[in-house]
Write an enzyme that holds these catalytic residues in place. Structure first.
Site, short mmCIF file in Angstrom:
data_model
loop_
_atom_site.label_atom_id
_atom_site.label_comp_id
_atom_site.label_asym_id
_atom_site.label_seq_id
_atom_site.Cartn_x
_atom_site.Cartn_y
_atom_site.Cartn_z
CG HIS A 163 -10.61 -2.60 3.24
ND1 HIS A 163 -10.25 -1.80 4.29
CD2 HIS A 163 -9.45 -3.01 2.67
CE1 HIS A 163 -8.93 -1.72 4.34
NE2 HIS A 163 -8.42 -2.44 3.37
CG HIS A 183 -4.09 -4.75 6.30
ND1 HIS A 183 -5.39 -5.07 6.49
CD2 HIS A 183 -4.05 -3.87 5.27
CE1 HIS A 183 -6.13 -4.41 5.62
NE2 HIS A 183 -5.34 -3.68 4.86
CG HIS A 192 -5.33 -4.49 -0.52
ND1 HIS A 192 -4.60 -5.14 0.43
CD2 HIS A 192 -6.21 -3.70 0.17
CE1 HIS A 192 -4.99 -4.76 1.63
NE2 HIS A 192 -5.97 -3.88 1.51
CG HIS A 310 -0.86 1.05 2.25
ND1 HIS A 310 -0.99 0.45 3.49
CD2 HIS A 310 -2.11 1.04 1.71
CE1 HIS A 310 -2.25 0.09 3.66
NE2 HIS A 310 -2.95 0.42 2.60
CG HIS A 314 -5.04 3.89 4.53
ND1 HIS A 314 -6.38 3.64 4.33
CD2 HIS A 314 -4.37 2.99 3.77
CE1 HIS A 314 -6.51 2.62 3.49
NE2 HIS A 314 -5.30 2.20 3.13
CG PHE A 332 -7.17 -1.27 8.12
CD1 PHE A 332 -6.75 -0.54 7.02
CD2 PHE A 332 -6.21 -1.88 8.90
CE1 PHE A 332 -5.40 -0.42 6.71
CE2 PHE A 332 -4.86 -1.76 8.60
CZ PHE A 332 -4.45 -1.03 7.50
CG HIS A 345 -5.46 -0.21 -1.74
ND1 HIS A 345 -4.48 -1.12 -1.37
CD2 HIS A 345 -5.83 0.42 -0.61
CE1 HIS A 345 -4.28 -1.03 -0.08
NE2 HIS A 345 -5.10 -0.09 0.42
CU1 C2O Z 1 -6.53 -2.97 3.32
CU2 C2O Z 1 -4.97 0.30 2.39
O1 C2O Z 1 -5.63 -1.19 3.27
#
Ligand code: C2O
Length: 563
Positions: A163, A183, A192, A310, A314, A332, A345
């Site tokens: 990631h 992203h 993802h 989303h 995070h 990230f 995810h």
């Molecule tokens: Cu690559 Cu939730 O991020």
């Protein structure tokens, strides 16, 4: 239709004890009532090129991609946007201040992905509905990954680095000097998906259970609107110390969390309304995000769900008190170190499946530059595999589906704010830009002239915040409201007046980032009865400290073709 009590019931493995909201709508109080964390909230293409591409792929038969000859694949690659995986460089996330090596073990050979033959798809369960056996398998599988040496590409440590590499610009685009970034553009969902797909295959392999499936954190429905309890036991392999201590179960999740606690007894209700709003977007550009062409750099073209919830989730999970503020989920480079990342995810991925089926027609981008884009990931046999976006469109072809659970947001649309302003008594002035967003900004904005009746069918009315410059190292957040001339304290995500939001999850980039943000407002203009108005009021509300790190270059409303 599921009964309300079944929606609200919780399994012994869930931590969300949610009471139905009992406050009548007209009695509901203002939201911008920030409280400290201590308080519980229980409450391009030529015609010729296209023809050739269609020949290559077979119309509507993307599954046929795997049957292309090597020569055809090379031809198709002429257009693809792929990471240059042989030239991976360390990243330097600004928050860390030093270089980090997120690169995979040296790749000697890349094999092309062939979809598996799966007689019965694996079923990914909702975390809160997992059986004790499923929980035990998940814990064991993650533990086995954690015990593998770090240089094994199947190890948990390496999976976290995947990631970091794809998200903090460790790769350039093939044949380009531009970074490869998954992203803020239409690579978000397929990347993802592919990443989780191989993660899951590795777990199946380690557990020697081909039917094993990773769970999804069902945050779009009441039983999932808090941190899943099974991830919060310190003795479990699913635990991660770097999470916000104030957001442990049964603390309810705010799907538009911007960094400040909001005391809101109606949060569950509004989370559902906000999900409905974000999932109701019509076009692939609005949902999946904007297609990036090779040679083009990072710009903000995020789809609705990527932007919110989303990004917000995070930030909500990450620990503001960690040595590096916001680790792990709030950055990230570190998000993949938290086992909860994969459940988060999986639900994002599930949203793609749901959106695809919300209309009786194909909804994804058909742009070949997107379909031919690819990622390289390691499989369970430590082989590097190139998988294309076109091979990620249908989860069933990849061999999995999601457990069928109630989707209450489908019947919970956004509502008008309590205080309604059809036409604003005291019109706010039209202000000059640029403006620094250190406090709320309200301005009147001209609506575009509709040139022909067709415009209202073929075009969307789009609110554009131009040249938005911000510090990418901070978790910044602001909301955008329509037809709100007062302080707008009662407006929140889930109200019709709430147009959209922006949340920055800190990136590796250190220089100020400049982008433009587009919000489709066609439906909202109708719902607010503003079709006849020449100007509308637009309000921008910064939600966390750091508004002084955001500059809005300009604001306009324009007509854009519906793609
Ligand atoms: Cu690559 Cu939730 O991020």
């Amino acid at each position: 239709m599921a009964s309300l009590s079944s929606l609200l019931s919780v399994s012994p493995y869930s931590g969300c004890k949610i009471q139905p909201s009992v406050i009548p709508l007209n009695k509901r109080r203002s939201v911008n009532n920030y409280v400290s964390c201590k308080a519980s909230n229980n409450g391009e293409d030529s015609v010729n090129k296209f023809d050739r591409r269609d020949m290559l792929f077979g119309l509507g038969n993307l599954y046929g991609v795997a049957t292309l000859s090597g020569k055809d694949i090379a031809l198709a690659d002429d257009w693809s946007l792929s990471p240059d995986v042989h030239n991976c460089k360390p990243v330097k996330p600004s928050a860390v201040g030093k270089k980090m090596d997120c690169c995979p073990p040296k790749i000697k050979e890349i094999i092309e992905f062939t979809p598996p033959v799966v007689p019965t798809p694996r079923v990914r369960p909702a975390v809160h509905l997992m059986t004790p056996d499923q929980i035990a398998d998940l814990e064991k599988g993650i533990q086995m990954m954690k015990m593998l040496p770090e240089d094994d590409p199947r190890s948990f440590a390496h999976q976290a680095k995947v990631h970091c590499a794809y998200c903090d610009d460790a790769y350039k685009q093939m044949d380009s000097t531009m970074d490869f970034q998954v992203h803020e553009n239409a690579l978000f969902f397929p990347f993802h998906r592919a990443y989780l797909y191989f993660f899951e295959r590795i777990l199946c392999h380690l557990l020697e259970k081909p039917d094993f499936a990773i769970p999804f954190w069902n945050w779009d429905a009441p039983p999932g609107m808090c941190m899943p309890k099974i991830y919060t036991k310190p003795s479990s392999s699913l635990y991660d110390e770097n999470r916000d201590k104030c957001h442990q179960p049964p603390k309810l999740l705010n799907l538009n969390y911007g960094g400040k606690e909001v005391k809101d007894p109606e949060i569950v209700d509004f989370n559902l309304r906000w999900m409905n709003d974000q999932m109701s977007v019509e076009t692939a550009k609005e949902f999946l995000g904007k297609v990036i062409k090779r040679g083009n750099g990072p710009e903000n073209g995020s789809g609705s769900i990527e932007t919110s919830p989303h990004n917000n989730i995070h930030i909500w999970v990450g620990d503001p008190e960690a040595t590096i503020h916001g680790e792990d989920m709030g950055h990230f480079y570190s998000a993949g170190r938290d086992p909860l990342f994969y459940a988060h995810h999986a639900n994002v991925d599930r949203m793609w499946n749901i959106w695809q089926k919300m209309k009786d027609r194909p909804r994804d981008h058909t742009d070949m530059d997107w379909l031919n884009s690819s990622f390289v990931l390691y499989d369970e046999n430590r082989k590097a595999v190139r998988i294309k976006v076109s091979q990620c469109l249908d989860s069933k072809i990849l061999g999995y589906v999601y457990q069928d659970v109630p989707i209450p947001w489908k019947d919970t649309p956004p509502i008008r704010r309590p205080k309604q302003e059809r036409s604003l008594g005291n019109l706010p002035p039209t202000i000059d830009f640029p403006q620094i967003l250190s406090s709320d900004i309200t301005t009147m904005v001209d609506r575009p002239e509709v040139a022909s009746p067709e415009d209202t069918i073929n075009k969307n009315e789009v609110l554009v915040l131009e040249d938005v410059e911000y510090d990418p190292t901070l978790p910044l957040h602001f909301d955008v409201l329509l037809n709100v001339g007062d302080e707008g304290e009662d407006v929140r995500a889930g109200h019709i007046e709430f147009v959209g939001t922006f949340t920055n999850v800190p990136h590796g980039r250190t220089t100020y980032h400049k982008t433009s943000l587009h919000f489709v407002i066609t439906k909202k203009i109708q719902q607010l009865g503003l079709e006849g108005d020449k100007k509308v009021a637009v309000k921008i509300v910064p939600n966390v400290n750091g508004g002084d790190r955001i500059k809005i270059g300009g604001i306009k409303i324009q007509l854009e073709d519906i793609e």
